[in-house]
Design a protein around this motif. Structure first.
Motif, PDB file in Angstrom:
ATOM      1  N   ARG A 140       0.830  -1.204   0.000  1.00 30.00           N
ATOM      2  CA  ARG A 140       0.000   0.000   0.000  1.00 30.00           C
ATOM      3  C   ARG A 140       0.865   1.255   0.000  1.00 30.00           C
ATOM      4  O   ARG A 140       0.556   2.235  -0.671  1.00 30.00           O
ATOM      5  N   ALA A 141       1.985   1.232   0.743  1.00 32.74           N
ATOM      6  CA  ALA A 141       2.884   2.382   0.778  1.00 32.74           C
ATOM      7  C   ALA A 141       3.481   2.636  -0.603  1.00 32.74           C
ATOM      8  O   ALA A 141       3.586   3.792  -1.049  1.00 32.74           O
ATOM      9  N   GLU A 142       3.868   1.569  -1.308  1.00 36.03           N
ATOM     10  CA  GLU A 142       4.430   1.724  -2.648  1.00 36.03           C
ATOM     11  C   GLU A 142       3.381   2.287  -3.609  1.00 36.03           C
ATOM     12  O   GLU A 142       3.708   3.069  -4.508  1.00 36.03           O
ATOM     13  N   SER A 143       2.123   1.881  -3.434  1.00 37.52           N
ATOM     14  CA  SER A 143       1.074   2.339  -4.349  1.00 37.52           C
ATOM     15  C   SER A 143       0.775   3.826  -4.182  1.00 37.52           C
ATOM     16  O   SER A 143       0.195   4.442  -5.072  1.00 37.52           O
ATOM     17  N   ARG A 144       1.167   4.390  -3.033  1.00 40.19           N
ATOM     18  CA  ARG A 144       0.907   5.816  -2.781  1.00 40.19           C
ATOM     19  C   ARG A 144       2.158   6.659  -2.986  1.00 40.19           C
ATOM     20  O   ARG A 144       2.271   7.738  -2.438  1.00 40.19           O
ATOM     21  N   SER A 145       3.095   6.166  -3.778  1.00 36.61           N
ATOM     22  CA  SER A 145       4.336   6.898  -4.015  1.00 36.61           C
ATOM     23  C   SER A 145       4.048   8.263  -4.632  1.00 36.61           C
ATOM     24  O   SER A 145       3.279   8.365  -5.607  1.00 36.61           O
TER      25      SER A 145
ATOM     26  N   PRO B 291      11.911  10.247 -14.745  1.00 39.56           N
ATOM     27  CA  PRO B 291      10.938   9.207 -15.121  1.00 39.56           C
ATOM     28  C   PRO B 291      11.389   7.800 -14.750  1.00 39.56           C
ATOM     29  O   PRO B 291      10.552   6.949 -14.414  1.00 39.56           O
ATOM     30  N   SER B 292      12.689   7.545 -14.790  1.00 38.36           N
ATOM     31  CA  SER B 292      13.171   6.197 -14.466  1.00 38.36           C
ATOM     32  C   SER B 292      12.893   5.842 -13.013  1.00 38.36           C
ATOM     33  O   SER B 292      12.547   4.701 -12.698  1.00 38.36           O
ATOM     34  N   MET B 293      13.011   6.822 -12.103  1.00 31.72           N
ATOM     35  CA  MET B 293      12.733   6.542 -10.690  1.00 31.72           C
ATOM     36  C   MET B 293      11.252   6.335 -10.448  1.00 31.72           C
ATOM     37  O   MET B 293      10.855   5.467  -9.662  1.00 31.72           O
ATOM     38  N   ALA B 294      10.423   7.130 -11.122  1.00 31.33           N
ATOM     39  CA  ALA B 294       8.974   6.941 -10.996  1.00 31.33           C
ATOM     40  C   ALA B 294       8.575   5.563 -11.513  1.00 31.33           C
ATOM     41  O   ALA B 294       7.728   4.879 -10.921  1.00 31.33           O
ATOM     42  N   ALA B 295       9.205   5.141 -12.622  1.00 32.19           N
ATOM     43  CA  ALA B 295       8.921   3.811 -13.155  1.00 32.19           C
ATOM     44  C   ALA B 295       9.393   2.730 -12.193  1.00 32.19           C
ATOM     45  O   ALA B 295       8.729   1.700 -12.016  1.00 32.19           O
ATOM     46  N   ASP B 296      10.561   2.953 -11.550  1.00 33.13           N
ATOM     47  CA  ASP B 296      11.055   2.000 -10.551  1.00 33.13           C
ATOM     48  C   ASP B 296      10.017   1.761  -9.461  1.00 33.13           C
ATOM     49  O   ASP B 296       9.762   0.620  -9.064  1.00 33.13           O
ATOM     50  N   GLU B 297       9.441   2.839  -8.953  1.00 39.98           N
ATOM     51  CA  GLU B 297       8.477   2.712  -7.858  1.00 39.98           C
ATOM     52  C   GLU B 297       7.251   1.921  -8.288  1.00 39.98           C
ATOM     53  O   GLU B 297       6.691   1.151  -7.509  1.00 39.98           O
ATOM     54  N   ARG B 298       6.843   2.114  -9.537  1.00 37.86           N
ATOM     55  CA  ARG B 298       5.695   1.350 -10.034  1.00 37.86           C
ATOM     56  C   ARG B 298       6.036  -0.144 -10.081  1.00 37.86           C
ATOM     57  O   ARG B 298       5.214  -0.989  -9.706  1.00 37.86           O
TER      58      ARG B 298
ATOM     59  N   GLY C  78      -4.253  -5.278   0.854  1.00 43.26           N
ATOM     60  CA  GLY C  78      -3.542  -4.134   0.302  1.00 43.26           C
ATOM     61  C   GLY C  78      -4.437  -2.945   0.037  1.00 43.26           C
ATOM     62  O   GLY C  78      -4.063  -2.030  -0.696  1.00 43.26           O
ATOM     63  N   ALA C  79      -5.636  -2.937   0.629  1.00 42.20           N
ATOM     64  CA  ALA C  79      -6.595  -1.855   0.409  1.00 42.20           C
ATOM     65  C   ALA C  79      -6.686  -0.983   1.665  1.00 42.20           C
ATOM     66  O   ALA C  79      -6.110  -1.297   2.705  1.00 42.20           O
ATOM     67  N   ALA C  80      -7.420   0.116   1.556  1.00 44.83           N
ATOM     68  CA  ALA C  80      -7.605   1.005   2.704  1.00 44.83           C
ATOM     69  C   ALA C  80      -8.398   0.288   3.784  1.00 44.83           C
ATOM     70  O   ALA C  80      -9.465  -0.272   3.507  1.00 44.83           O
ATOM     71  N   PRO C  81      -7.917   0.255   5.039  1.00 46.57           N
ATOM     72  CA  PRO C  81      -8.605  -0.509   6.079  1.00 46.57           C
ATOM     73  C   PRO C  81      -9.914   0.112   6.553  1.00 46.57           C
ATOM     74  O   PRO C  81     -10.833  -0.615   6.923  1.00 46.57           O
TER      75      PRO C  81
END
Length: 369
Positions: free
Chosen positions: A96-101, A111-118, A336-339
């Protein structure tokens, strides 16, 4: 300091990004310490990637890097959980933390770092899915057992109270419902899981059948039909069957079954994790019994400690409401969703069912009167 224009706000944001990257690397290294084999290597790879991102922010800040600061509270909490538990819950929270990058909309992020996080989000999602598969049988029984115990026994207790019966009857009814429901849930879960495992076992290819493959007539045999029955199309099935037979012609197997037979057999189309996902019948039964009993005990607690009337009812409803929100939030975290939405949904459904039973108790109590 690269070619970025650094004002005070940008420097503060960069420092925060640096601290978060360092904390994320610590999360993955802490999780890796509690893993072995492939999962450990994957987690260490994620940690190294986060450290690479941290070096980007260090270079960007240059002389303005400032004192080492702590990351976001959410990431510090993940570090603490990873060190103590290293469980699927931590991976689900990390997903969930990664999805809210924030990198997807930060103009200072290449762009390469943003793609890394995805990509990191997908890696963590896959690791969390492995963990969910390992605990799904017992966890499902535990969550459903606790939820059923909470809702059914609260409904039972409120129905009896709505019928205007004395506290002693309410307490006896609640304890009887606890024991009967826990035994029923445990037995039902055991039968359900055992039956599912037996169905899966019945679908598993017979190893004795693989031993006769070398003796098939090369020009007339039904080996391709086996592959087709397992899900391959006609051409692929025929190609696989011909290749297997040619291999045995060139290299006749010893008397004992050759492992190559198994590797080329239709078992490749079987999901190797099916039995793991189903879980153990005994574990599921015990989990279901214990958690149903734990949930069913909650609405009875006020009456066990001597309360009666409206105070006991209010306390029972509040306790059950909190427990329902906890089980709902737990499922939300694991998925992995909002609790919070899951917690509120669980609360609404559980109290709604109990409310209907209470109204029925009032109705029948008034009719009997």
């Amino acid at each position: 300091m690269h070619d970025k224009i650094a004002d005070g706000r940008s420097i503060r944001r960069w420092r925060r990004r640096l601290a978060d990257e360092r904390e994320e690397a610590r999360v993955y290294r802490s999780l890796a310490d509690r893993r072995t084999g492939e999962e450990r290597d994957i987690l260490l790879g994620l940690a190294e990637a986060e450290e690479r991102h941290a070096r980007y922010w260090e270079d960007l800040l240059g002389d303005e890097i400032g004192p080492r600061r702590r990351g976001h509270f959410r990431m510090r909490l993940l570090v603490a959980l990873a060190r103590r538990f290293g469980s699927v819950f931590v991976l689900a929270l990390a997903q969930r933390a990664e999805s809210r990058s924030p990198y997807h909309y930060d103009q200072d992020v290449p762009p390469s770092m943003a793609a890394d996080e995805r990509i990191h989000e997908e890696v963590v999602r896959a690791l969390a899915a492995r963990g969910r598969a390992r605990v799904s049988g017992s966890f499902r029984a535990a969550v459903f057992g606790a939820n059923d115990g909470l809702v059914s026994n609260l409904a039972l207790v409120l129905g009896v109270i709505g019928g205007n019966l004395p506290t002693s009857v309410v307490l006896l009814t609640g304890l009887s419902g606890l024991l009967a429901g826990a035994l029923s849930m445990g037995a039902g879960e055991y039968i359900s899981v055992r039956s599912q495992r037996e169905l899966l076992a019945a679908a598993t290819p017979d190893p004795e059948a693989r031993a006769v493959v070398p003796h098939l007539d090369v020009d007339a045999n039904e080996l391709a039909l086996v592959y087709r029955a397992r899900g391959m199309d006609e051409d692929e099935a025929q190609h696989r069957a011909d290749a297997l037979l040619r291999r045995f012609q060139l290299n006749p197997p010893p008397a004992k079954a050759d492992p190559e037979v198994e590797s080329g057999s239709p078992r490749e189309t079987e999901d190797p994790g099916e039995h793991e996902v189903v879980g153990s019948g005994l574990n599921a039964a015990v989990s279901s019994f214990v958690f149903f009993a734990s949930g069913a005990l909650v609405p009875v607690l006020p009456f066990l400690v001597g309360l009666s009337g409206l105070p006991a009812v209010v306390l029972a409803v509040v306790l059950v409401g909190l427990a329902l929100m906890l089980t709902g939030a737990t499922v939300g975290v694991l998925s992995g969703a909002a609790p919070l939405p899951r917690a509120l949904r669980q609360l609404a459904i559980g109290l709604g069912a109990a409310g209907v039973t209470y109204l029925l108790g009032v109705l029948f109590g008034a009719t009997a009167g």
